[in-house]
Design a protein around this motif. Structure first.
Motif, PDB file in Angstrom:
ATOM      1  N   ASP A 216       1.678  -3.436  -4.204  1.00 24.18           N
ATOM      2  CA  ASP A 216       1.129  -2.245  -4.859  1.00 24.18           C
ATOM      3  C   ASP A 216       2.154  -1.121  -4.728  1.00 24.18           C
ATOM      4  O   ASP A 216       2.173  -0.393  -3.735  1.00 24.18           O
ATOM      5  CB  ASP A 216      -0.194  -1.839  -4.205  1.00 24.18           C
ATOM      6  CG  ASP A 216      -0.868  -0.682  -4.930  1.00 24.18           C
ATOM      7  OD1 ASP A 216      -0.261  -0.138  -5.881  1.00 24.18           O
ATOM      8  OD2 ASP A 216      -1.990  -0.303  -4.540  1.00 24.18           O
ATOM      9  N   LYS A 219       1.614   2.526  -3.401  1.00 26.26           N
ATOM     10  CA  LYS A 219       1.412   2.850  -1.985  1.00 26.26           C
ATOM     11  C   LYS A 219       2.720   2.993  -1.219  1.00 26.26           C
ATOM     12  O   LYS A 219       2.716   3.194  -0.012  1.00 26.26           O
ATOM     13  CB  LYS A 219       0.535   1.786  -1.332  1.00 26.26           C
ATOM     14  CG  LYS A 219      -0.891   1.771  -1.872  1.00 26.26           C
ATOM     15  CD  LYS A 219      -1.762   0.766  -1.131  1.00 26.26           C
ATOM     16  CE  LYS A 219      -3.199   0.800  -1.653  1.00 26.26           C
ATOM     17  NZ  LYS A 219      -4.068  -0.182  -0.956  1.00 26.26           N
ATOM     18  N   ALA A 245       1.466  -1.616   1.345  1.00 28.17           N
ATOM     19  CA  ALA A 245       1.818  -1.868  -0.056  1.00 28.17           C
ATOM     20  C   ALA A 245       1.880  -3.354  -0.378  1.00 28.17           C
ATOM     21  O   ALA A 245       2.171  -3.723  -1.513  1.00 28.17           O
ATOM     22  CB  ALA A 245       3.160  -1.221  -0.389  1.00 28.17           C
TER      23      ALA A 245
END
Length: 420
Positions: A216, A219, A245
């Motif tokens: 992700d 993040k 993340a």
């Protein structure tokens, strides 16, 4: 016919059915030695024959097929519990027919077709394409290569996740000596994969894989002074945090007037420290990608200033030559040829007190400096640029007492006009 004396008994003659001493149809055989793919060349094998309820009769085993001439060490062992254990070793690979008879009659399913496989060589089995980290919810696959490994070629994979919960794995033959295994991690944590070939663990098994959350990039957090600028020829630094993340590759590039050296150090806590040295002043673009996607704020624009030279700073003006108490004194500082750095000026009286110094940035590399001394005496003026004292400083400035000439009266005979 039954007679008593000379007379036949009532109901005579009696009809009697004589059954055979054995019944081969009630005999059962099972075990790896009669399995279609259960025999390996050169390895002893066995199977069991159950004769309960079949009567008493001799048990016999015969072999046929292309591999029959290589059968050795045949043993038929009576276990004493209406069962027999048959042991043999096939020394030649190929097709083998195992015939089992009881009292000379074949038992059900006899003869049994068996394929004698080549000798097993586990060192020729290899697992390829299995990553040490896999994202949760993403289908994964890896290969089991077994060319030249012999045996029956049976591959099995068992996978367990956190809490020893079973993870489904499918294994399919993808060609000669090749199997493909597929699985999907359902939760974050450590997975254990037991890979076996013909029931034996392959080299390296069990394999441990970390299931991590999908990447992700939103993040990922990047911070530090080097993201916004620096000084040419000097290291600029910043930090990248990927905690939370998920798993993903981190990509870094620096684009600018000239290629910049780039170093990245893994801190071991989900963050890394980045250092780059811009060789020339100008605008640089810092690209930070995670799992192929720009992180928040990327690309970052870094304005790199020229390297400063304090020896090229010049200062001049009446405020450096002297002053009077209570009157504003001024001078100018020229940094246009010195590069960019922070200008600091300190003015201190010989007794320690310091007047307020006002620095006005003219926006063109020059500065206007003003100060108002509160008492007479010697003042020391120090000018620093980028933390370095500029030439001819510290300098001493003398401040005279304030004199109000309007309060002075001059009189007497010597200044009176003479009459004519």
């Amino acid at each position: 016919m039954v007679l008593f004396g000379t007379q036949e008994l009532p109901c005579s003659p009696f009809r009697i059915t004589v059954a055979p001493a054995h019944d081969s149809s009630k005999v059962r055989a099972e075990g790896p030695g009669i399995s279609r793919t259960g025999v390996q060349c050169g390895c002893p094998t066995h199977f069991t024959v159950q004769t309960r309820g079949a009567g008493k009769a001799p048990l016999d085993v015969q072999f046929g097929g292309t591999a029959q001439s290589g059968v050795s060490d045949l043993q038929i062992i009576d276990n004493g519990d209406y069962s027999h254990t048959v042991k043999y070793t096939a020394m030649r690979q190929g097709e083998l027919s195992v015939g089992v008879t009881y009292g000379g009659d074949p038992i059900p399913k006899s003869p049994f077709p068996v394929t004698v496989a080549p000798p097993l060589q586990l060192d020729k089995v290899a697992v390829q394409g299995l990553n040490s980290k896999v994202p949760v919810g993403s289908p994964q696959s890896f290969s089991v290569l077994s060319s030249g490994a012999g045996g029956q070629g049976s591959v099995s994979v068992l996978c367990s996740g956190p809490g020893r919960r079973s993870v489904p794995v499918s294994v399919d033959a993808a060609g000669p000596g090749l199997h493909r295994a597929r699985f999907t991690a359902a939760e974050e944590g450590q997975l254990r994969l037991d890979v076996s070939y013909d029931g034996h663990p392959v080299p390296g098994s069990p394999f441990v894989v970390d299931a991590v959350m999908p990447p992700d990039p939103s993040k990922v957090h990047a911070f530090g002074p080097g993201l916004h600028g620096g000084v040419a020829g000097s290291p600029a630094t910043f930090t990248i945090s990927t905690r939370g993340a998920g798993a993903g590759a981190l990509g870094l590039t620096v684009e600018g007037p000239r290629e910049a050296e780039l170093e990245c150090h893994d801190n071991g806590d989900g963050s890394c420290s980045v250092r780059y040295v811009p060789p020339e002043p100008g605008d640089y673009s810092l690209n930070i990608l995670f799992a192929g996607t720009h992180v928040p704020g990327s690309p970052f624009r870094a304005a790199v200033r020229p390297r400063f030279d304090a020896t090229k700073v010049r200062a001049e003006g009446p405020g450096l030559r002297g002053g009077r108490v209570g009157q504003s004194a001024a001078f100018a500082v020229d940094c246009r040829d010195a590069g960019e750095a922070e200008l600091n000026i300190e003015i201190r009286h010989e007794l320690g007190n310091r007047p307020e110094v006002r620095i006005h940035d003219n926006g063109d590399g020059t500065y206007g400096i003003t100060y108002t001394p509160a008492r007479a005496g010697a003042y020391t003026v120090t000018i620093c640029y980028g933390g370095v004292t500029v030439p001819q400083f510290p300098a001493c400035v003398t401040v005279e007492p304030d004199i109000d000439l309007s309060a002075i009266n001059v009189y007497g005979a010597g200044v009176e006009p003479r009459g004519e």
